[in-house]
Write an enzyme that holds these catalytic residues in place. Sequence first.
Site, mmCIF file in Angstrom:
data_model
loop_
_atom_site.group_PDB
_atom_site.id
_atom_site.type_symbol
_atom_site.label_atom_id
_atom_site.label_comp_id
_atom_site.label_asym_id
_atom_site.label_seq_id
_atom_site.Cartn_x
_atom_site.Cartn_y
_atom_site.Cartn_z
ATOM 1 N N TYR A 20 60.493 130.943 4.561
ATOM 2 C CA TYR A 20 59.626 131.780 3.715
ATOM 3 C C TYR A 20 58.325 131.120 3.292
ATOM 4 C CZ TYR A 20 62.493 129.502 0.022
ATOM 5 O OH TYR A 20 63.168 128.616 -0.766
ATOM 6 N N LYS A 21 58.105 129.894 3.731
ATOM 7 C CA LYS A 21 56.844 129.241 3.356
ATOM 8 C C LYS A 21 55.829 129.441 4.487
ATOM 9 C CE LYS A 21 59.308 125.951 0.404
ATOM 10 N NZ LYS A 21 58.750 126.255 -0.925
ATOM 11 N N PHE A 47 62.867 117.129 -3.201
ATOM 12 C CA PHE A 47 63.058 118.443 -3.822
ATOM 13 C C PHE A 47 64.463 118.497 -4.420
ATOM 14 C CE2 PHE A 47 64.013 122.985 -4.032
ATOM 15 C CZ PHE A 47 62.915 123.414 -4.740
ATOM 16 N N ARG A 83 49.146 123.390 -7.850
ATOM 17 C CA ARG A 83 49.232 123.237 -6.387
ATOM 18 C C ARG A 83 48.383 124.301 -5.679
ATOM 19 N NH1 ARG A 83 55.308 123.040 -4.283
ATOM 20 N NH2 ARG A 83 55.066 125.247 -4.782
ATOM 21 N N ASP A 100 64.134 117.310 5.817
ATOM 22 C CA ASP A 100 63.877 118.640 5.267
ATOM 23 C C ASP A 100 62.430 118.989 5.606
ATOM 24 O OD1 ASP A 100 63.217 120.852 3.697
ATOM 25 O OD2 ASP A 100 64.473 120.214 2.014
#
Lengths: 411, 411
Positions: free
Chosen positions: A221-222, A124, A370, A196
């Site tokens: 937040y995921k 990322f 996605r 990560d």
Amino acid sequence: MTVADVSRLDAADPLAGLRQQFLLPEGKIYLDGNSLGALSKPVQVRLENVVRQEWGRDLISSWNSNDWINLPVTVGEKIAVLLGAAAGQVISCDTVSVNLFKLMVTALELQPGRRIILTQEDNFPTDIYMAQAVSGLLGEQRCSVRSVPAEDIVDAMDTEVALLLLTQVNFRDGRLHDIEAVTRMAHAKGILVLWDLAHSAGVIPLELDRWQVDMAVGCGYKFLNGGPGAPGFLYLAERHQNQVGQPLSGWLGHAEPFAFEPGYRPARGVGRYLGGTPGILGMSALDAALDVFAGLDMCEVRQKSSAMTALFIDGVLGSPIADDCRVLTPLAATERGSQVSLAHPQAYGVAQALIETGVVVDFRAPDIVRFGFSPLYNSYRDVADALQHLLRILAEREYLQPRFAIRAKVT
Amino acid sequence: MTVADVSRLDAADPLAGLRQQFLLPEGKIYLDGNSLGALSKPVQVRLENVVRQEWGRDLISSWNSNDWINLPVTVGEKIAVLLGAAAGQVISCDTVSVNLFKLMVTALELQPGRRIILTQEDNFPTDIYMAQAVSGLLGEQRCSVRSVPAEDIVDAMDTEVALLLLTQVNFRDGRLHDIEAVTRMAHAKGILVLWDLAHSAGVIPLELDRWQVDMAVGCGYKFLNGGPGAPGFLYLAERHQNQVGQPLSGWLGHAEPFAFEPGYRPARGVGRYLGGTPGILGMSALDAALDVFAGLDMCEVRQKSSAMTALFIDGVLGSPIADDCRVLTPLAATERGSQVSLAHPQAYGVAQALIETGVVVDFRAPDIVRFGFSPLYNSYRDVADALQHLLRILAEREYLQPRFAIRAKVT
């Protein structure tokens, strides 16, 4: 798979009851929990209380009376359960980017004589950017970034490498690293690892302590459903604590913040990785969101996640209508996270057509759609219905509608 | 001053109507807005909407449809109005500590050949700690911290000094620096200035552009009323922008974050000082809190603040009962912020007795009671009543009650 088959899967799902804890929008199939997790009822209730009572009525006293001051630790320990981490190693604070910075500098200080941060070229971006930031700040003599394709990581582990920085689940294709195996290989070369877990925490069983992981970061937040821009977290194995400082030594990481001393003395333990005053609204939301995970068997969560992604992938591969879709995500369930990424020449249009029809997915440039599956609130029915909508859009070429032409700004 | 005199002050107060916008706890006089500002109705309404609608219903689409992605700029521009800053120079992000770090490193890069960060030895600790952090990270050859008493600052401005780091209003005694004069002196020596406006923004008229200030930071949770741990902000004068990078180069400060490029390219302007994903709950609260300031004349705010602190100080100095109190705050209104600090040998007990009686103040070790006055929601009646409670507590020596004995943890 028939409608009855799907219903049977939902009926047999041990996690099916959790969906009732979430406030999902009507008429939508939300498959973007890998980007922003859904709102749960405990969070809504908690936030109302934090705003009206804790802030509005109790005001400054809440730092003690409502234990705001300990929220970074309280939240950290709830996350630790999901990471397979014993107490005293996880804290919630700042953003993933800032936490990466703190731990990368820590790793370099723990590894005198080594200067390379090794990472994956399609990691990322913020992970790579922050590594570049550390190098830019400290200079190439003290830190240099080596960014290689996934297949070259093992070969690139040499005696110059201080730290291996990887994301367990790739944000584009959903491919999963084997943390235990990669960590063991790195350690054999004297290399520390920083994982990560942005797309892992809350959806994949983790055993950071058992796997001897050195450091980790992740976001709230995921799959943790902590709300938009929820605070991040960091894990630092106990054996690495108290040996070096941390580079963003703000006042709340001081041994005695309220002594207001003129010189910095780091707190013992992971608490020194706090810096500025934490955002209590965001951290309270995350705290409440984590209560939904209490008592969950993460292996059941993983089993459902794998079954959902398999159901979707099988549907795509089994339909001639989807011939122009390429499944980027590994076909072996053990090699993927909780998302399915499809490449399509008109991916932006496909994503927009899905969103218009109520299937919320996202697009990643240049050609990826996605589909994120959240085992806590998505049903097998969601998966099957999303698949049907996709196949209809592909069959009818809805993605070619002018209203789905690509625009400049997309998240 | 009689009750009627105080009533006349309130009746003539052009800001009196603003109090209705705040949800203050009944039966309390809240004098700690310099530590945590009060909740306003616009914030409560906004947060309900952000939670239920923007997050709960609109979910991921809110990054565009509800403009979450631009909140750091939206909020920054509202703050800019209070700072006397033209557009394009203020952004809201991270904490004060992290923002200090970013700007200090920026200042050092803008000042090649100079390596000293000069600060005041009783500056707020996080300011000093973060300066020490920069020095620790870059090494003494590139950065060293010089910390001196307030009266020695001018003499300490030599050609080695890259940056002068000061807080306008001292957190302990409320003493105010003259930003314009100090900045001019620093510039005459080729020194850049970084002002911490934590206790200034929202309560003191500021003219950063006109005063040629180089950099500033501040926090959202004091006089801006943005909520506990609200995001911080930073100001970077346009003339210094785009010349150097920033050291915490996270993905949202990239020129094109959603291109997900493998290499960092900074955004143009102050936007590059963004890093990780912003906390939307906290930033939305701050955004709504700032709407209360729309159209306010900051000179009126300052006039009321000065009158309130004067009323309180005069009451203390005029009463023989308060003989064992020492007024630490400057007696000249132009030399103080919006707080009054009293030193008392039993300060902790005095603070606790005040809090028990409903006057919310705070204690700062070893012997200070702080009274913060917020012109947006405190009345002259609040000031007069707090003074009467203080004088009663002093007269009756209530502070000696065993229940007010000092405990370990106090914020």
